[in-house]
Design a protein around this motif. Structure first.
Motif, PDB file in Angstrom:
ATOM      1  N   GLY A  14       0.814  -1.196   0.000  1.00 17.21           N
ATOM      2  CA  GLY A  14       0.000   0.000   0.000  1.00 17.21           C
ATOM      3  C   GLY A  14       0.858   1.260   0.000  1.00 17.21           C
ATOM      4  O   GLY A  14       2.078   1.213  -0.117  1.00 17.21           O
ATOM      5  N   GLN A  15       0.214   2.375   0.126  1.00 17.95           N
ATOM      6  CA  GLN A  15       0.905   3.660   0.138  1.00 17.95           C
ATOM      7  C   GLN A  15       1.601   3.869   1.476  1.00 17.95           C
ATOM      8  O   GLN A  15       1.033   3.550   2.524  1.00 17.95           O
ATOM      9  N   PRO A  16       2.831   4.410   1.467  1.00 21.23           N
ATOM     10  CA  PRO A  16       3.516   4.678   2.733  1.00 21.23           C
ATOM     11  C   PRO A  16       2.773   5.744   3.530  1.00 21.23           C
ATOM     12  O   PRO A  16       2.163   6.652   2.965  1.00 21.23           O
ATOM     13  N   THR A  17       2.824   5.614   4.838  1.00 15.17           N
ATOM     14  CA  THR A  17       2.138   6.583   5.697  1.00 15.17           C
ATOM     15  C   THR A  17       3.065   7.709   6.139  1.00 15.17           C
ATOM     16  O   THR A  17       2.633   8.622   6.826  1.00 15.17           O
ATOM     17  N   VAL A  18       4.350   7.613   5.775  1.00 16.69           N
ATOM     18  CA  VAL A  18       5.309   8.679   6.072  1.00 16.69           C
ATOM     19  C   VAL A  18       6.043   9.025   4.789  1.00 16.69           C
ATOM     20  O   VAL A  18       6.112   8.234   3.847  1.00 16.69           O
ATOM     21  N   ASN A  19       6.618  10.221   4.742  1.00 15.28           N
ATOM     22  CA  ASN A  19       7.392  10.658   3.592  1.00 15.28           C
ATOM     23  C   ASN A  19       8.719   9.907   3.586  1.00 15.28           C
ATOM     24  O   ASN A  19       9.511  10.009   4.520  1.00 15.28           O
ATOM     25  N   LEU A  20       8.994   9.148   2.535  1.00 16.47           N
ATOM     26  CA  LEU A  20      10.199   8.343   2.460  1.00 16.47           C
ATOM     27  C   LEU A  20      11.354   9.047   1.748  1.00 16.47           C
ATOM     28  O   LEU A  20      12.421   8.477   1.586  1.00 16.47           O
ATOM     29  N   ASP A  21      11.140  10.297   1.334  1.00 15.01           N
ATOM     30  CA  ASP A  21      12.197  11.027   0.635  1.00 15.01           C
ATOM     31  C   ASP A  21      13.441  11.189   1.488  1.00 15.01           C
ATOM     32  O   ASP A  21      14.549  11.206   0.975  1.00 15.01           O
ATOM     33  N   LYS A  22      13.260  11.326   2.768  1.00 17.49           N
ATOM     34  CA  LYS A  22      14.403  11.519   3.664  1.00 17.49           C
ATOM     35  C   LYS A  22      14.461  10.415   4.713  1.00 17.49           C
ATOM     36  O   LYS A  22      14.782  10.646   5.868  1.00 17.49           O
ATOM     37  N   ALA A  23      14.193   9.186   4.273  1.00 14.85           N
ATOM     38  CA  ALA A  23      14.138   8.051   5.197  1.00 14.85           C
ATOM     39  C   ALA A  23      15.487   7.806   5.865  1.00 14.85           C
ATOM     40  O   ALA A  23      15.549   7.561   7.070  1.00 14.85           O
TER      41      ALA A  23
END
Length: 84
Positions: free
Chosen positions: A55-64
């Motif tokens: 599913g869609q991530p629930t947090v922004n993964l750009d700066k994981a």
């Protein structure tokens, strides 16, 4: 390549039996057995990992990676503080 290998007693006996039967060194026996094992795997169906949609991530993964670094820093600081 030179490395240290720790064998269980049963696998050591397999290697030693191969050494005796073929009058070869431990190194040669071990290498032959590893190659035979690999070849038998190739003959069978290759291992495959199944995947699942998460599913869609629930947090922004750009700066994981940055987030993980910050969490690790916080945990390290917490551990250092509890030791004092």
């Amino acid at each position: 390549m030179r490395t240290t290998v720790t064998l269980d007693s049963d696998t050591e006996q397999i290697v030693r039996r191969r050494m005796k039967d073929r009058r070869i060194s431990f190194k040669q026996a071990l290498n032959d057995l590893i190659r035979e094992g690999r070849n038998s795997i190739r003959g069978s169906q290759e291992f495959q990992t199944s995947t699942s949609a998460m599913g869609q991530p629930t947090v922004n993964l750009d700066k994981a990676l940055q987030l993980v670094g910050e969490l690790e820093d916080d945990e390290l600081a917490r551990r250092m503080q509890t030791r004092s």
